[in-house]
Design a protein around this motif. Structure first.
Motif, PDB file in Angstrom:
ATOM      1  N   TRP A  52      -2.342   2.541  -4.814  1.00  0.00           N
ATOM      2  CA  TRP A  52      -1.941   3.946  -4.764  1.00  0.00           C
ATOM      3  C   TRP A  52      -3.215   4.756  -4.557  1.00  0.00           C
ATOM      4  CZ3 TRP A  52      -0.435   0.369  -8.311  1.00  0.00           C
ATOM      5  CH2 TRP A  52       0.921   0.132  -8.478  1.00  0.00           C
ATOM      6  N   GLU A 102      -1.321  -4.356  -4.977  1.00  0.00           N
ATOM      7  CA  GLU A 102      -0.672  -3.059  -4.849  1.00  0.00           C
ATOM      8  C   GLU A 102      -1.731  -1.967  -4.918  1.00  0.00           C
ATOM      9  OE1 GLU A 102       3.603  -1.370  -6.490  1.00  0.00           O
ATOM     10  OE2 GLU A 102       2.523  -2.849  -7.696  1.00  0.00           O
ATOM     11  N   GLN A 128       2.877  -3.510   5.893  1.00  0.00           N
ATOM     12  CA  GLN A 128       2.293  -3.832   4.594  1.00  0.00           C
ATOM     13  C   GLN A 128       1.437  -5.081   4.742  1.00  0.00           C
ATOM     14  OE1 GLN A 128       2.330  -1.975   1.889  1.00  0.00           O
ATOM     15  NE2 GLN A 128       3.820  -0.471   2.571  1.00  0.00           N
ATOM     16  N   ASN A 147       0.857  -1.179   0.000  1.00  0.00           N
ATOM     17  CA  ASN A 147       0.000   0.000   0.000  1.00  0.00           C
ATOM     18  C   ASN A 147       0.898   1.236   0.000  1.00  0.00           C
ATOM     19  OD1 ASN A 147      -1.877   1.986   0.351  1.00  0.00           O
ATOM     20  ND2 ASN A 147      -2.810   1.107   2.172  1.00  0.00           N
ATOM     21  N   HIS A 148       0.956   1.921  -1.136  1.00  0.00           N
ATOM     22  CA  HIS A 148       1.805   3.111  -1.271  1.00  0.00           C
ATOM     23  C   HIS A 148       1.163   4.342  -0.631  1.00  0.00           C
ATOM     24  CE1 HIS A 148       4.496   0.998  -4.012  1.00  0.00           C
ATOM     25  NE2 HIS A 148       3.413   0.507  -4.596  1.00  0.00           N
TER      26      HIS A 148
END
Length: 144
Positions: free
Chosen positions: A121, A119, A45, A36-37
């Motif tokens: 953003w 993933e 994470q 998780n950016h």
């Protein structure tokens, strides 16, 4: 995943896990190696990080609601335009409850693999949210 399956994934995640705070179901949709950016600094994470974010937000905004405005899919990525709203009833990142409500525009990009999110953003209007909560003053308006 098909476009319909991607859209269903997003709807299920917010309706069945994120908004109600159903932590027991996180692993169904989040891969063990999830990155998780957009998570708060210092958060782990993977599924455990998502659980911490959900818990933090549900504590601060127990009536939180995410309205999915658009879902766009291409290849292994989903783009979600959403409106996140709630009432500040618990501590949020060290900010005591204000009792004020907010609506926040958000864009999320999720990369999928084998039917799970791997993933993430995000772009969120955090400044607008803090102004609505009264934590940061809104800019003065010019008078003509």
């Amino acid at each position: 995943m098909s476009t319909e399956a991607n859209a269903e994934f997003v709807r299920r995640f917010y309706a069945e896990i994120f908004d109600p705070g159903n932590l027991d179901r996180v692993e169904e949709m989040i891969a063990p190696d999830f990155v998780n950016h957009a998570q708060p600094p210092g958060s782990p994470q993977g599924p455990e990080g998502i659980k911490q974010v959900i818990t933090m937000l549900r504590t601060a905004f127990p009536d939180q609601r995410t309205t999915i405005e658009d879902v766009i899919a291409e290849g292994d990525k989903l783009v979600i335009r959403a409106t996140y709203s709630g009432t500040h009833q618990g501590s949020f990142m060290g900010i005591p409850p204000t009792g004020k409500s907010f609506r926040q525009s958000q864009i999320h990009i999720i990369r999928m693999e084998d039917g799970k999110a791997v993933e993430h953003w995000a772009v969120r209007d955090d400044l607008g949210m803090m102004q609505q909560l009264g934590v940061i003053p809104a800019p003065a308006r010019a008078t003509a």
